[in-house]
Scaffold this motif. Sequence first.
Motif, PDB file in Angstrom:
ATOM      1  N   PHE A 216       0.843  -1.201   0.000  1.00 46.05           N
ATOM      2  CA  PHE A 216       0.000   0.000   0.000  1.00 46.05           C
ATOM      3  C   PHE A 216       0.878   1.251   0.000  1.00 46.05           C
ATOM      4  N   GLU A 217       1.889   1.271   0.871  1.00 49.46           N
ATOM      5  CA  GLU A 217       2.770   2.441   0.944  1.00 49.46           C
ATOM      6  C   GLU A 217       3.461   2.694  -0.388  1.00 49.46           C
ATOM      7  N   SER A 218       3.930   1.621  -1.024  1.00 50.99           N
ATOM      8  CA  SER A 218       4.564   1.770  -2.331  1.00 50.99           C
ATOM      9  C   SER A 218       3.583   2.366  -3.341  1.00 50.99           C
ATOM     10  N   GLY A 219       2.322   1.900  -3.298  1.00 57.79           N
ATOM     11  CA  GLY A 219       1.303   2.435  -4.194  1.00 57.79           C
ATOM     12  C   GLY A 219       1.010   3.896  -3.923  1.00 57.79           C
ATOM     13  N   VAL A 220       0.923   4.259  -2.641  1.00 56.98           N
ATOM     14  CA  VAL A 220       0.648   5.657  -2.276  1.00 56.98           C
ATOM     15  C   VAL A 220       1.734   6.573  -2.828  1.00 56.98           C
ATOM     16  N   ARG A 221       2.980   6.187  -2.616  1.00 54.51           N
ATOM     17  CA  ARG A 221       4.092   7.052  -3.074  1.00 54.51           C
ATOM     18  C   ARG A 221       4.115   7.159  -4.600  1.00 54.51           C
ATOM     19  N   MET A 222       3.833   6.055  -5.273  1.00 54.87           N
ATOM     20  CA  MET A 222       3.800   6.086  -6.737  1.00 54.87           C
ATOM     21  C   MET A 222       2.605   6.895  -7.231  1.00 54.87           C
ATOM     22  N   GLY A 223       1.424   6.711  -6.597  1.00 52.76           N
ATOM     23  CA  GLY A 223       0.238   7.453  -6.996  1.00 52.76           C
ATOM     24  C   GLY A 223       0.389   8.945  -6.822  1.00 52.76           C
ATOM     25  N   ALA A 224       1.168   9.352  -5.825  1.00 51.36           N
ATOM     26  CA  ALA A 224       1.370  10.777  -5.562  1.00 51.36           C
ATOM     27  C   ALA A 224       2.232  11.451  -6.620  1.00 51.36           C
ATOM     28  N   ARG A 225       2.870  10.664  -7.468  1.00 48.10           N
ATOM     29  CA  ARG A 225       3.690  11.256  -8.540  1.00 48.10           C
ATOM     30  C   ARG A 225       2.823  11.732  -9.701  1.00 48.10           C
ATOM     31  N   ASN A 226       1.528  11.387  -9.662  1.00 50.90           N
ATOM     32  CA  ASN A 226       0.543  11.906 -10.613  1.00 50.90           C
ATOM     33  C   ASN A 226       0.663  11.378 -12.029  1.00 50.90           C
ATOM     34  N   ASN A 227       1.362  10.247 -12.229  1.00 54.93           N
ATOM     35  CA  ASN A 227       1.353   9.576 -13.529  1.00 54.93           C
ATOM     36  C   ASN A 227       0.427   8.372 -13.421  1.00 54.93           C
ATOM     37  N   LEU A 228      -0.832   8.625 -13.019  1.00 55.46           N
ATOM     38  CA  LEU A 228      -1.727   7.542 -12.647  1.00 55.46           C
ATOM     39  C   LEU A 228      -1.986   6.564 -13.793  1.00 55.46           C
ATOM     40  N   LEU A 229      -2.292   7.063 -14.972  1.00 53.58           N
ATOM     41  CA  LEU A 229      -2.623   6.170 -16.083  1.00 53.58           C
ATOM     42  C   LEU A 229      -1.443   5.275 -16.458  1.00 53.58           C
ATOM     43  N   GLY A 230      -0.248   5.798 -16.322  1.00 54.83           N
ATOM     44  CA  GLY A 230       0.929   4.982 -16.598  1.00 54.83           C
ATOM     45  C   GLY A 230       1.198   3.984 -15.480  1.00 54.83           C
ATOM     46  N   ASN A 231       1.001   4.418 -14.245  1.00 53.44           N
ATOM     47  CA  ASN A 231       1.318   3.571 -13.100  1.00 53.44           C
ATOM     48  C   ASN A 231       0.307   2.445 -12.880  1.00 53.44           C
ATOM     49  N   LEU A 232      -0.918   2.630 -13.332  1.00 53.90           N
ATOM     50  CA  LEU A 232      -1.935   1.600 -13.111  1.00 53.90           C
ATOM     51  C   LEU A 232      -1.540   0.257 -13.712  1.00 53.90           C
ATOM     52  N   PHE A 233      -0.865   0.283 -14.862  1.00 54.57           N
ATOM     53  CA  PHE A 233      -0.523  -0.991 -15.508  1.00 54.57           C
ATOM     54  C   PHE A 233       0.522  -1.764 -14.722  1.00 54.57           C
ATOM     55  N   GLN A 234       1.183  -1.093 -13.773  1.00 53.50           N
ATOM     56  CA  GLN A 234       2.160  -1.808 -12.960  1.00 53.50           C
ATOM     57  C   GLN A 234       1.470  -2.851 -12.072  1.00 53.50           C
ATOM     58  N   VAL A 235       0.183  -2.650 -11.793  1.00 49.13           N
ATOM     59  CA  VAL A 235      -0.564  -3.676 -11.060  1.00 49.13           C
ATOM     60  C   VAL A 235      -0.519  -4.980 -11.840  1.00 49.13           C
ATOM     61  N   ARG A 236      -0.642  -4.890 -13.147  1.00 45.03           N
ATOM     62  CA  ARG A 236      -0.592  -6.075 -14.014  1.00 45.03           C
ATOM     63  C   ARG A 236       0.806  -6.711 -14.009  1.00 45.03           C
ATOM     64  N   THR A 237       1.818  -5.865 -14.161  1.00 42.95           N
ATOM     65  CA  THR A 237       3.176  -6.416 -14.228  1.00 42.95           C
ATOM     66  C   THR A 237       3.659  -6.916 -12.867  1.00 42.95           C
ATOM     67  N   ASN A 238       3.185  -6.325 -11.782  1.00 44.74           N
ATOM     68  CA  ASN A 238       3.515  -6.852 -10.455  1.00 44.74           C
ATOM     69  C   ASN A 238       3.128  -8.320 -10.343  1.00 44.74           C
ATOM     70  N   ASP A 239       1.995  -8.663 -10.938  1.00 43.54           N
ATOM     71  CA  ASP A 239       1.503 -10.049 -10.914  1.00 43.54           C
ATOM     72  C   ASP A 239       2.260 -10.909 -11.931  1.00 43.54           C
ATOM     73  N   LEU A 240       2.413 -10.399 -13.141  1.00 47.65           N
ATOM     74  CA  LEU A 240       3.086 -11.169 -14.190  1.00 47.65           C
ATOM     75  C   LEU A 240       4.519 -11.540 -13.811  1.00 47.65           C
ATOM     76  N   PHE A 241       5.211 -10.590 -13.154  1.00 44.09           N
ATOM     77  CA  PHE A 241       6.627 -10.813 -12.824  1.00 44.09           C
ATOM     78  C   PHE A 241       6.800 -11.383 -11.413  1.00 44.09           C
ATOM     79  N   GLY A 242       5.691 -11.672 -10.732  1.00 39.42           N
ATOM     80  CA  GLY A 242       5.774 -12.255  -9.406  1.00 39.42           C
ATOM     81  C   GLY A 242       6.326 -11.319  -8.351  1.00 39.42           C
ATOM     82  N   LYS A 243       6.201 -10.030  -8.557  1.00 39.81           N
ATOM     83  CA  LYS A 243       6.731  -9.066  -7.586  1.00 39.81           C
ATOM     84  C   LYS A 243       5.873  -8.979  -6.334  1.00 39.81           C
ATOM     85  N   LEU A 244       4.557  -9.141  -6.491  1.00 35.33           N
ATOM     86  CA  LEU A 244       3.633  -9.070  -5.358  1.00 35.33           C
ATOM     87  C   LEU A 244       2.617 -10.199  -5.449  1.00 35.33           C
TER      88      LEU A 244
END
Length: 331
Positions: A216-244
Amino acid sequence: MIQFLSCDWGTSSFRLRLVRVEDMRIIGELVSEMGVQLANRSYLEAGGELARNVFFRKLVKEAVRSLEHKLQVHLAETMIICSGMASSSIGIDELAYAELPFPTNGSKMNIHFYGPSEEMDHPLFLLSGVKSDSDVMRGEETQLIGIILQRADFSGAGVFVFPGTHSKHIMIKDFLITDFQTYMTGEVFRLMSRSSILSKSVSEGEEITPDSERAFESGVRMGARNNLLGNLFQVRTNDLFGKLTRNDNFHFLSGLLIGNEVCNLGTDAGSAVYLCAEGALHFWYAKAMEILDVKAEVLSPQEVRQAVVYGQFEIVNDTINHEKSIFLGSF
């Protein structure tokens, strides 16, 4: 004992409470997912056999009967005060919005009164919402009034944050609502986590773990950078690459959206910030504000829970009868 029924009817939820006027104590409540949106769907499916306000008031009457059964009390003719989306175009009746600046005692609120009828033997007060030049709200202004009533030390200025399906940041100056901003945080989260491609990459766990808090903290800090549309796809890659794990990814997505909302308080807040939240949102929004170093006064869930009943009663009492109690005047 003097009492009234508080109906808080939102887009996706319905809450009916029996309130003792003497101390504004909530004696009991009935909560359901029969929000205005779902109720409107039922109305349309019924094919307009009844007038809209009759159909919706019958739903309220059914809820009152359920509350009577739950509490083993008799509530015939008990006054109902209803706020939220019930006064919208898909609710009981559409009431015109009050306009800004809006006093925090609710004296400019538009109200419609329904006397007891064959459909419902309860007098009912329906409260409007508030609009600016570019935004609208129905319900949060009533909560705000109730919050301020409970805070004798309030200076008359601040930003009040009401998380939810459509979060509101309400700006107050000299005891007037001067502006507000809607953030579709809750609705976007629901869409992303249930209906988008990202839904395959997240799942909600039953417990909050240290790993989910870090995600959650990682998401908050990333979301605060205001590149939301770009950052949203990281949810997909977090799963694909086994990061989370998918549970931790669920909290990462939540953090992205809440962080993107909360970071705007850096520009909204020229004075004190007040967080007004219940349930899980109380924890997560408080945590996001701490992560982003937003200095906020976090109201207790109980204070927020009581707010709508204080606000509803104050609006009707002040607007209809001014210095008299609404229970002493005639309607």
